[in-house]
Design a protein around this motif. Structure first.
Motif: not given
Lengths: 320, 304
Positions: A26, A30, A276-277, A280-281, A283, A285, A288-289, A292, A295-296, B143-144, B148, B155-156, B243
């Motif tokens: 992901x 980007x 996180x929000x 995202x706004x 960018x 990265x 964000x990663x 992610x 959380x995963x 998984x996610x 999210x 975002x991408x 978003x």
């Protein structure tokens, strides 16, 4: 049983590996690179290329992946693109405990409210209270949590002034027990909001589970032996009815963390969700990663614990 | 004991006699029509659809036209629900916004359904290697947390519009439906009539379309319905935090995002409570219809 546990834990490892690959992929998808947002467009191409080389951005993709993963394991997620000079790990550490507090409070409210009401509904079905609980269940599942959050702020915070609506503490300088109470007061509205859907669905699960168990033969036998209603309820019914519920809690982790993003946004609660929000706004990265990935990881861990717990508490299940 | 199984057999026998010679779908529809709550919900949903389709006849205001002289005006005779922070008419935004919210929910549901039916049938029909590949792919996407993953993809991407948002929702949420369809097909696969069809040389595609899908129509329909409700909430949640569908296009979610300003939240409840209620009522009705369909298609539930 031991064999099953070992096998289940071994499955966890490739899943974790797959998670890192997805998150990395992901990030590769980007657009731009770490410089695109802060670069002066007139800068010399050669300097730019030199910087990319220094950061290893021209390395083959598997080399980059390996470097990223090994750093991530050590807790190093690089620097934020937006917050100058701050590492991602630093930003996350600052917010992490708030989100954990929110999660714990939400789970507590969910369990304390949903399980007793579910039991009551099942023992006294088709009574006014049962109908009330069912109505609440339907409404709770249909209300978007941010709308409930806004209503809660409007009624409980603005109109009645009972509870604070934003942040985690009201003023700096308080400590000890006072600080603890203040923090709890700030957690009430967000966790009610985050727990709404969960409470509604657990109540429904609990009701149908208890009804199921109460209708089974061994409960009839227990009653025929002359056991008191309380023994039947607490010793036989609840033990069996709670198994699927507790297992579901393990899977709740993902829902809770996903919901926290929106809920924290409503209450401007300084947790991982708001971080996180904003990322995202912006960018941003690397942040964000990293979120992610975290959380995963928690979702996978929740599923693992749920499976393990299930195999321990339910001896009827055979694994071969 | 409070539950008396005896009382349930009476109407059960009646229904069995009345339903003789009818197709399962017809039986289900007949049962569904007896569920007053579900039928009432269908009517309310139809009413909502008619209102959003007839939006141009119900208001003369343009939902995207800003008017700096009308910023955050309270309700008046001309502007029933007042105006938003850019002076746009809230009532017009409410009914035009319903169009986008419903379109996103519905198209995402159809898109997911297509992915789910295709992958679910392949997986459940052929089994073996292809099945485990598809199932692992499901695991990966699951998984996610759903929101999210959606946000990360947002975002991408450079920008988001209705088509892109629908695709994001569908591409991040197909696994659950795929698993349900696969599960249904796996049980069907072992039944004699499928073996019979195979023995007389019916093609795979024909077996899937003529035998599998009609027999799995109950679970597919129920889950698709409930999913649409989830997608409407997902769209509104994404739009709420900014978003999803970007301004000035109205949706119920981005109308609510106005209430993130404490001033609007406090002073103009008429601006944000109606879109919230609109989402709530729509989702509630869709859930009732879904539950009604579940009861109607479930052969075990011949009470009620």
């Amino acid at each position: 049983m031991i064999q099953y546990l070992i096998r289940r834990i071994l499955v966890f490892i490739p899943m974790l590996f797959a998670l890192t690959v997805i998150v990395f992929a992901l990030m590769q998808a980007a657009p731009g690179d770490p410089f695109s947002q802060k670069m002066d467009p007139n800068i010399d191409r050669a300097i730019y290329e030199k910087q990319r080389e220094a950061l290893g951005l021209n390395d083959p993709i598997h080399v980059q992946y390996w470097r990223w993963v090994t750093n991530a394991v050590k807790g190093d997620f690089g620097d934020s693109l937006i917050y100058k000079g701050r590492t991602v790990a630093d930003l996350i550490a600052e917010r992490f405990s708030n989100t954990i507090n929110l999660g714990i409070m939400t789970l507590l409210i969910t369990i304390i409210v949903s399980i007793p009401i579910g039991i009551y509904s099942a023992r006294h079905p088709y009574t006014p209270l049962d109908y009330g609980a069912t109505t609440f269940g339907f409404l709770g599942l249909a209300t978007p949590n941010f709308f409930f959050g806004l209503l809660a702020i409007y009624v409980l915070s603005i109109q009645l002034g009972w509870l604070p609506s934003h942040g985690t503490v009201s003023k700096p300088g308080i400590e000890g027990f006072e600080l603890f109470i203040d923090k709890i007061r700030h957690l009430v509205l967000p966790s009610l909001t985050l727990g709404l859907a969960g409470t509604a669905s657990y109540m429904r699960y609990m009701r149908s589970e208890v009804l199921d168990v109460l209708g089974s033969d061994y409960i009839r036998t227990a009653r025929a032996k002359g056991m008191t209603e309380n023994t039947v309820l607490y010793k036989h019914t609840l033990r069996n009815a709670l198994i699927p519920i507790i297992t579901l809690l393990g899977f709740e982790v993902g829902i809770l963390l996903g919901g926290a993003v929106i809920t924290e946004g409503v209450f401007q609660f300084p947790g991982l969700g708001t971080l996180f929000i904003t990322s995202i706004g912006n960018r941003d990265y690397p942040v964000i990663m990293a979120i992610n990935l975290m959380l995963g990881f928690f979702v996978l861990l929740g599923n693992l614990l749920a499976d393990i717990f299930y195999s321990i508490v339910d001896p009827r299940i055979r694994y071969d | 004991m409070e539950l008396n199984p005896q009382t349930n057999t009476g109407p059960g026998i009646d229904i069995k006699n009345a339903e003789k010679g009818m197709s399962p779908t017809k039986i289900a529809m007949k049962r569904f029509m007896k569920n007053k709550l579900a039928v009432a919900s269908v009517f309310i949903l139809l009413l909502i659809v008619v209102v959003v389709i007839l939006a141009p006849f119900l208001t003369e205001h343009n939902p995207t036209k800003t008017n700096l002289t009308l910023i955050e005006r309270p309700p008046s005779e001309d502007h029933l629900l007042g105006n938003d922070s850019s002076g746009r008419d809230n009532f017009a935004r409410l009914i035009y916004g319903g169009r986008i919210s419903l379109i996103v929910g519905f198209s995402a549901m159809v898109f997911t359904l297509v992915i789910g039916v295709v992958l679910g049938s392949i997986s459940g029909y052929y089994g073996g290697k292809i099945d485990s590949i598809i199932m692992r792919a499901c695991d990966l996407v699951l998984m996610l947390p759903f929101l999210v993953l959606c946000l990360t993809i947002v975002a991408i991407l450079e920008e988001v519009n209705v088509t892109i948002l629908v695709s994001i929702i569908a591409l991040t949420s197909w696994p659950s439906l795929t698993r349900i369809i696969r599960g249904t097909f796996l049980t069907l696969r072992e039944q004699e009539f499928i073996l019979g069809a195979k023995a007389i040389g019916v093609s795979d595609l024909r077996i899937i379309f003529k035998h599998f899908i009609p027999n799995a129509i109950g679970p597919i329909l129920v889950n698709a319905t409930l999913m649409m409700a989830t997608y409407i909430i997902a769209e509104s949640a994404l739009s709420f935090i900014g978003f999803g569908i970007p301004q000035p296009t109205p949706t119920w979610g981005n109308m609510l995002s106005e209430a993130q300003s404490l001033r609007i939240l406090r002073n103009s409840p008429e601006a944000w409570i109606p879109p919230g209620l609109a989402i709530l009522i729509t989702v509630l009705c869709i859930n009732f219809v879904g539950d009604g369909l579940r009861d109607a298609f479930d052969p075990k539930s011949n009470r009620r």
